[in-house]
Design an enzyme around this catalytic site. Structure first.
Site, mmCIF file in Angstrom:
data_model
loop_
_atom_site.group_PDB
_atom_site.id
_atom_site.type_symbol
_atom_site.label_atom_id
_atom_site.label_comp_id
_atom_site.label_asym_id
_atom_site.label_seq_id
_atom_site.Cartn_x
_atom_site.Cartn_y
_atom_site.Cartn_z
ATOM 1 N N SER A 25 32.719 66.885 17.332
ATOM 2 C CA SER A 25 32.732 66.154 16.118
ATOM 3 C C SER A 25 31.722 66.416 15.075
ATOM 4 C CB SER A 25 32.206 64.525 16.807
ATOM 5 O OG SER A 25 32.997 64.366 17.714
ATOM 6 N N ARG A 31 29.784 73.043 8.670
ATOM 7 C CA ARG A 31 28.042 72.686 8.559
ATOM 8 C C ARG A 31 27.689 71.776 9.531
ATOM 9 N NH1 ARG A 31 30.759 69.474 4.584
ATOM 10 N NH2 ARG A 31 30.473 67.320 5.154
ATOM 11 N N ASP A 88 36.717 63.867 16.924
ATOM 12 C CA ASP A 88 36.649 62.577 17.604
ATOM 13 C C ASP A 88 37.450 61.359 17.000
ATOM 14 O OD1 ASP A 88 34.887 62.365 15.702
ATOM 15 O OD2 ASP A 88 33.135 61.529 16.894
HETATM 16 MG MG MG Z 1 31.620 59.595 20.191
#
Ligand code: MG
Ligand code: ADP
Length: 529
Positions: free
Chosen positions: A156, A171, A209
């Protein structure tokens, strides 16, 4: 009443009124369009290549791992056929020193180690066999591929995805800072460490995610309505939504299926309005940003998500503690304290340390509506070493926490409204009376009391949404959506390897998802928390 007045003066600085919300929605829409047209915009609007891709079987064991920001989750899903499956997962906190490790290898070796521990604990038979097989074969082709676990890797952080299991880190965010990982393929980094441990695991799919949440929710949401947005409000915040291909103007590398006319876009909305054209900016927001690992970026995330809300509040509290004209968490003598004892803050209290106040205590404050605020005062002791806080102190704490939390919810409504408006579903006659379904995941939205209510309250005040539109927007928690979503995409990827037809895989994916969503709470799931 100096404290009460000072607290009120501060909370007013966290007000984000309806006019400001509306102005921010317009700017969000503008930045979304900009990101669809060119690279390097404030909203990255990353194409995910998730449209409709050939996919595989509904039987077998899939793994999913999720590097969220605070925790690393490892999960396996055994798909037994049409009706049953078993889901097992474990969760471990990511050590802070690894978030800023010298090399990527240190972090990914830790992740691979957790996968190994998980397999040893939960899949001992498979594990032993597989490791033996891999150790004894001289070449990677020497072992049969179907004995290898397909793993969906939920990662994520902003990634430039160039294939179903390939993507380079753009990044770091959320306090991570390992410079040598930037620009590298995160799937390869994980696979290398997995291979060093001879684990029978193939990183088959790279999943954001938000996309996992969207997938999981979309296939399991009630009725025939498909989901338009998957959103995370956890350590960080981000969203992925279904966009028309015709709106995606920037050039796309690589192949993708155009038959649906749509593609899932990962907005990376954490960096919305880094230029601060419309975002609020209090002295405490400025101080937080200045002391962060990435000043000037993720400015929206720094006002919205779990990692930062506690820190904003902490900075406010520290200012109040330093203010000589108010008495906060201190009393002249025990008679001025309703508990007849003198307030005392431990010198070692984490309130004096950066990140020392977990956003979770803001949920405790919001949930405690008793006249004495005894629960909150208990938590202040337990979590922050603040002993015998007076009632007025606890009330000020609660009011300040509420102001920070409410502003975050109203800012969240900005992103949600802009995307709902972008889909055009509120005014599309073909969609009349249908709900607009949104899947959300993350501890903040799941546990902060009234977070969704405060979002709805703001949505009703947004031009083009209004009360009626807000009532049609259905925000549902996709619990562990990222894990299930990643497993589903790993399944898609496994099917691609076998070159199944699109129709076959979609049918199988739907029936699999249906089975996943109908699993009773007391499935064989085990949690190693
Ligand atoms: Mg999560
Ligand atoms: P991840 O982002 O790693 O997937 P979560 O969704 O659990 O993990 O989010 C963790 C974040 O949520 C942390 O920043 C934590 O401070 C915050 N958090 C955890 N519990 C609560 C709670 N009860 N109320 C509000 N925030 C919480």
């Amino acid at each position: 009443m100096a404290l009460e007045a000072e607290a009120a003066r501060i909370t007013s600085q966290f007000e984000f009124g309806d006019d400001l919300v509306n102005k921010a929605v317009k700017e969000f829409q503008r930045q979304m369009t900009e990101g669809l047209e060119k690279d390097g915009a404030s909203l990255s609007q990353i194409p995910t290549y998730v449209t409709a891709v050939p996919n595989g079987t509904e039987k077998g064991l899939y793994m999913a791992v999720d590097l969220g920001g605070t925790n690393f989750r490892v999960c396996s899903i055994q798909l037994n056929g049409d009706t049953t499956f078993n889901l097992t997962f474990s969760k471990v906190a990511i050590p802070r020193e690894l978030m800023v490790a010298k090399t990527a290898q240190e972090l990914f070796a830790f992740l691979a180690k957790q996968i190994e521990l998980f397999l040893q604990t939960h899949h001992e038979d498979h594990f032993e066999q597989h490791v033996r097989r891999r150790m004894t074969m001289s070449s990677p082709e020497g072992f049969k591929d179907e004995h290898v676990f397909r793993l969906g890797f939920t990662f994520s952080f902003p990634v430039q995805q160039v294939g179903i299991n390939k993507g380079t880190l753009i990044r770091w965010t959320k306090g991570f800072d390992i410079p040598d990982a930037v620009g590298k393929d995160v799937c390869a980094l994980l696979q290398d460490e997995i291979d060093k441990l001879h684990l029978p695991v193939k990183v088959a799919a790279l999943v954001n995610d938000t996309v996992g949440t969207l997938m999981a929710r979309s296939y399991s949401s009630p009725g025939k309505t498909s989901t338009v947005l998957g959103a995370i409000f956890g350590t960080g915040t981000n969203g992925a939504y279904v966009e028309k291909l015709s709106n995606l103007k920037k050039p796309l590398e690589g192949e993708y299926d155009t038959s649906t006319g749509e593609m899932v876009i990962n907005t990376e909305w954490g960096s919305f309005d880094n230029q601060l054209g419309v975002l609020p900016n209090t002295p405490w927001d400025i101080a937080l940003d200045k002391a962060s690992t990435n000043p000037g970026i993720q400015m929206y995330e720094k006002r919205v998500s779990g990692m930062f809300l506690g820190e904003i509040l902490r900075l406010v509290l520290i200012d109040l503690l330093k203010n000589p004209s108010v008495s906060f968490f201190k009393d002249e003598n025990s008679s001025s304290n309703d508990w007849k004892s003198t307030t005392n803050i431990l010198a070692s209290s984490s309130i004096y340390q950066q990140w020392g106040l977990d956003t979770a205590i803001m949920s405790v404050a919001a949930a405690d509506n008793t006249p004495e605020l005894a629960t909150l005062r208990g938590e202040l002791e337990k979590q922050l070493g603040i002993y015998s806080a007076g009632l007025d102190d606890a009330q000020a704490f609660k009011a300040l926490a509420y102001a920070v939390g409410r502003r975050a919810a109203r800012l969240s409504a900005v992103a949600i409204a802009a995307i709902v408006l972008q889909t055009g579903k509120l005014t599309d006659p073909a969609n009349k009376d249908e709900p607009i379904d949104i899947g959300v995941d993350g501890s903040l939205v799941e546990h902060y009391p009234y977070f969704r209510d405060m979002i709805y309250e703001a949505l009703a005040k947004i031009d083009g949404v209004g009360e009626e539109g807000a009532n049609r927007i259905r925000i549902g928690i996709a619990k562990d959506g990222s894990g299930v979503g990643a497993a589903l995409i790993a399944l898609v990827a496994a099917g691609m390897e076998k070159n199944m037809s699109t129709a076959d895989y979609l049918g199988e994916l739907r029936s699999t998802a249906r089975n996943l969503s109908t699993v009773p709470e007391d499935t064989e799931a085990t949690t190693a928390d």
